[in-house]
Design a protein around this motif. Structure first.
Motif, PDB file in Angstrom:
ATOM      1  N   VAL A   3      26.250  32.166  50.773  1.00 20.77           N
ATOM      2  CA  VAL A   3      26.609  31.201  51.757  1.00 20.77           C
ATOM      3  C   VAL A   3      26.534  32.156  53.243  1.00 20.77           C
ATOM      4  N   TRP A   4      25.848  31.347  54.260  1.00 22.35           N
ATOM      5  CA  TRP A   4      25.575  32.163  55.372  1.00 22.35           C
ATOM      6  C   TRP A   4      26.317  31.353  56.397  1.00 22.35           C
ATOM      7  N   ALA A   5      27.172  32.046  57.160  1.00 20.36           N
ATOM      8  CA  ALA A   5      27.759  30.990  58.406  1.00 20.36           C
ATOM      9  C   ALA A   5      26.934  31.671  59.755  1.00 20.36           C
ATOM     10  N   ALA A   6      26.806  30.688  60.369  1.00 20.83           N
ATOM     11  CA  ALA A   6      26.479  31.029  62.049  1.00 20.83           C
ATOM     12  C   ALA A   6      27.530  31.671  62.652  1.00 20.83           C
ATOM     13  N   PRO A   7      27.165  32.544  63.335  1.00 18.98           N
ATOM     14  CA  PRO A   7      27.864  33.447  64.488  1.00 18.98           C
ATOM     15  C   PRO A   7      28.629  32.471  65.352  1.00 18.98           C
ATOM     16  N   VAL A   8      29.949  32.528  65.682  1.00 14.50           N
ATOM     17  CA  VAL A   8      30.610  31.605  66.513  1.00 14.50           C
ATOM     18  C   VAL A   8      31.360  32.659  67.611  1.00 14.50           C
TER      19      VAL A   8
END
Length: 89
Positions: A3-8
């Protein structure tokens, strides 16, 4: 499964601007007007604004207003140092 999350981007803290107007005789109203203009500009830029104006600018009220402030605007008399008017604090 990965699971990859986009940087915020981190939320920017809201700066606190403290405006203090001390008693300066007949020009106190003019200093209040200048402080109000500064307050309007600070609010327009997204800052939290705290105003403490004479005659309510007691030391207790000013200390409370300064707590956490990143910008302080003071309009009034002062005793800068060094002073040409005296040799000691």
């Amino acid at each position: 499964m990965s699971v990859w999350a986009a940087p915020v981007a981190a939320a920017q803290p809201v700066p606190k601007v403290a405006l203090v107007v001390g008693p300066v005789g007949s020009i106190t109203p003019a200093y209040r007007a200048l402080a109000n203009e500064a307050a309007d500009a600070a609010r327009a830029a997204g800052a939290e604004v705290v105003k403490v104006y004479s005659p309510d600018a007691t030391w207790t009220a000013v200390k409370r207003a300064l707590d956490g402030a990143s910008i302080v605007v003071y309009l009034g008399h002062g005793n800068g140092w060094p002073s040409r008017y005296r040799d000691a604090l």
